[in-house]
Design a protein around this motif. Structure first.
Motif, mmCIF file in Angstrom:
data_model
loop_
_atom_site.group_PDB
_atom_site.id
_atom_site.type_symbol
_atom_site.label_atom_id
_atom_site.label_comp_id
_atom_site.label_asym_id
_atom_site.label_seq_id
_atom_site.Cartn_x
_atom_site.Cartn_y
_atom_site.Cartn_z
ATOM 1 N N HIS A 167 7.613 4.326 -58.379
ATOM 2 C CA HIS A 167 8.668 3.511 -58.988
ATOM 3 C C HIS A 167 8.107 2.400 -59.881
ATOM 4 N N SER A 193 9.055 2.119 -63.718
ATOM 5 C CA SER A 193 9.717 0.917 -64.225
ATOM 6 C C SER A 193 8.897 0.286 -65.358
ATOM 7 N N THR A 229 19.147 1.982 -68.920
ATOM 8 C CA THR A 229 18.575 2.702 -67.774
ATOM 9 C C THR A 229 19.688 3.313 -66.928
ATOM 10 N N VAL A 251 13.346 1.285 -58.710
ATOM 11 C CA VAL A 251 13.132 1.088 -60.148
ATOM 12 C C VAL A 251 14.047 -0.011 -60.662
ATOM 13 N N GLU A 272 12.792 -3.382 -59.495
ATOM 14 C CA GLU A 272 11.580 -3.799 -60.212
ATOM 15 C C GLU A 272 11.926 -4.287 -61.624
ATOM 16 N N LEU A 273 12.867 -3.618 -62.267
ATOM 17 C CA LEU A 273 13.289 -4.037 -63.610
ATOM 18 C C LEU A 273 13.964 -5.404 -63.560
#
Length: 612
Positions: free
Chosen positions: A3, A7, A34, A156, A159-160
């Motif tokens: 991930h 990301s 996304t 993901v 993390e973004l």
């Protein structure tokens, strides 16, 4: 691709935006695109079938919605013949086609892009000449569920958002909680419910998060239950204040097949989106140390008008920290014990354990949960566990359906030493719980027994190993020349052990001649008058007789003192660290003196060497 790699690859779109967008604005483009690409990939396999069904049912004059949902196999659909890849075939009309494609989504999915203010970003990208390039970049990212499952996609998104929050100087921790902490909370929440976890039982339960963020807590709870009992169903409910986090949470719930009507946007404290509902399980990580001044009027009004019929009957904490308001909110959502009861897991900082003296809002809230026997356990976590703060945090587990052995008792677990160093720090997060740590903490909680930890050090004082000692296990032998230090890890207390009575100790007022001044009128007539300058307070444990305590601790030092009974107040505090403190006697003075002599001699030799 893990991930973090995925990301980072998605975030590389920022290279296109540099110059036309500020760093703090990158997320406004990357996050909605996304989500769009994820929904695009999820619907890819059923695209043709949905379009065929849409044409057929429309021609018959029928409302196609239910048919399209069945064909898509999801809680949403898209009736546009376009997708992100096809959009690239008409470079001159990508803006209009992108609008048409998003408008083709069903209402629940379209709302996600409205929350992102997606159309504003599309217009801005088009004016900057970037829309085609950004669309092309995302069309080439494969987010199909066959390659990126829901759990990985959730990571993901988180993390973004963390990257977005960091460069925007926002509080990342307001959006999500580390996954290993959520897994621990879920373990503790479900461990006592065998009927839910037993494979084959087709049970249905509800779970609620009033600070849902991107939906991480709800998702992990669902995954945990499915792993143990695939037939069990967890219906998820949540509320989230931040529009972008809400949009991602809603998208995640859509893909998981949850009813997205159960995810509400808005401020939980001022506008309860699930008023009147009760839940089986609840999880929350409310913001730490955030003031509630913006909603103070609504909260105080509810507390005054509804009392215990509302959410804030026990009391109100100081305005500078609203985390205990979320605790009371969750308590109000507990299903009555007669109907099966509820269990709660909430992450709080240290303040709710001890802030506020007897009679304060915080103390009254603690009094309420302890006197009503709602607290099962409090687990102290290591510092540096969260992305936005390095302070100590605690998991509270509360229930109104305590097992018989736990009734009237509270378990404290000091897990501050249960951590491993991360290979790479993420914001303030430098430590993480390993699988073994989660297992040990869950075992300590599930076993409901007092335990200790044996810390082994070698002859140089370096730590070599740690061992959990449960149920009076004997510690292992110390290594040659080394030592074994025993520290408590799990302790069990009665609810009343945390209570005390604050008594006001008065001393008589004296005149210039040293004589006691007595009252002249009313109830005070003939009685000694209190000297406010000599007034003092004492906290007497509830387990002690106040008279005996006063006689033993006060009168020997102030024979003329008395207690003002009208000012006595009952308070509660949980001095967590005090219960796990182990006194280490200082080293022998002779040893220290000998070491100083050696060091002094060495310094003198060095000085002599320099003088030569």
């Amino acid at each position: 691709m893990n991930h973090q790699t995925l990301s980072s690859f998605i975030w590389s779109v920022a290279d296109l935006l540099r110059g036309d967008y500020k760093q703090s604005e990158y997320g406004k483009v990357i996050l909605p695109f996304t989500v769009l690409r994820r929904l695009d990939c999820v619907l890819a396999d059923t695209k043709e079938a949905v379009l065929g069904e849409f044409t057929a049912k429309t021609a018959q004059g029928l409302n196609p919605e239910s048919f399209l949902l069945r064909k898509s196999g999801q809680g949403f659909y898209n009736t546009s013949s376009l997708d992100l890849v096809k959009l690239l075939g008409d470079q001159d009309n990508v803006r209009q086609n992108l609008y048409s494609y998003v408008q083709g989504f069903s209402d629940s999915a379209r709302d996600i892009f409205e929350r992102f203010d997606f159309y504003t970003q599309v217009e801005r990208l088009a004016k900057s000449g970037l829309l085609y390039l950004v669309t092309e970049k995302f069309a080439n990212i494969d987010l199909h569920p066959k390659h990126v499952d829901n759990a990985q996609m959730g990571l993901v998104f988180e993390e973004l958002i963390r990257k977005f929050a960091e460069i925007s100087n926002e509080t990342a921790g307001e959006h999500f909680t580390p996954r290993e902490v959520i897994r621990l909370m879920v373990n503790l929440l479900f461990i006592e419910d065998d009927d839910v976890l037993t494979a084959g039982n087709a049970v249905v339960r509800t779970i609620y998060d009033p600070t849902a963020g991107t939906g991480g807590m709800l998702s992990v709870a669902g995954e945990h239950l499915h792993d143990h009992n695939p037939k069990a169903r967890l219906t998820m409910f949540g509320q989230e204040l931040n529009d972008e986090s809400y949009a991602i949470c809603k998208a995640d719930m859509l893909i998981k097949g949850q009813d997205v009507g159960n995810i509400v946007v808005g401020n939980t404290l001022s506008d309860d989106g699930h008023a009147g509902r009760k839940f089986d399980y609840m999880l929350s990580n409310p913001p730490f140390g955030v003031e509630w001044k913006k909603v103070e009027k609504e909260v105080r009004k509810e507390a005054a008008e509804k009392g215990f019929d509302g959410r804030f009957g026990p009391g109100l904490p100081r305005v500078s920290d609203g985390s205990m308001l979320f605790l009371m909110h969750l308590l109000s959502k507990m299903r009555p014990a007669i109907d099966g009861g509820s269990r709660i897991g909430i992450v709080l900082n240290g303040s709710p354990l001890f802030t506020g003296g007897a009679g304060s809002g915080e103390s009254e809230i603690r009094r309420y949960v302890l006197e009503n026997d709602l607290v099962e356990a409090i687990i102290g976590l290591p510092t540096d566990m969260f992305y936005n703060t390095g302070i100590s945090t605690y998991i509270w587990i509360l229930s109104n359906k305590k097992p018989k052995p736990r009734k009237g008792l509270v378990q404290l677990i000091d897990a501050s030493s249960f951590w491993q160093k991360m290979r790479k720090s993420l914001g303030s997060k430098r430590k993480e719980l390993g699988d073994g740590h989660n297992t040990d903490i869950t075992r300590l909680f599930g076993g409901f027994a007092e335990a200790e930890q044996a810390i082994m050090t070698d002859a140089t004082g370096k730590e070599v190993s740690r061992h959990l000692l449960v149920d009076g296990q004997a510690p292992p032998a110390a290594p040659e020349g080394g030592k074994v230090k025993i520290v408590p890890i799990s302790r069990i207390f009665k609810n009343e052990d945390f209570g005390y009575t604050t008594i006001t100790v008065e001393r008589p007022l004296r005149d210039e001649m040293g004589k006691v001044v007595v009252g002249q009128k009313g109830k005070a007539k003939g009685k000694p008058q209190a000297d406010s300058a000599l007034r003092d307070t004492e906290n007497v444990p509830l387990s002690e007789d106040i008279g005996a305590y006063f006689k033993r601790e006060v009168l020997p030092h102030a024979p003329d003192a008395w207690i003002d009974e009208d000012k006595s107040k009952i308070g509660y505090e949980i001095p967590f660290n005090r219960h796990f403190y182990v006194f280490e006697p200082p080293r022998d003075l002779h040893t220290i003196d000998d070491e100083l002599k050696v060091v002094t001699k060495r310094i003198l030799q060095l000085i002599e060497g320099l003088a030569e």
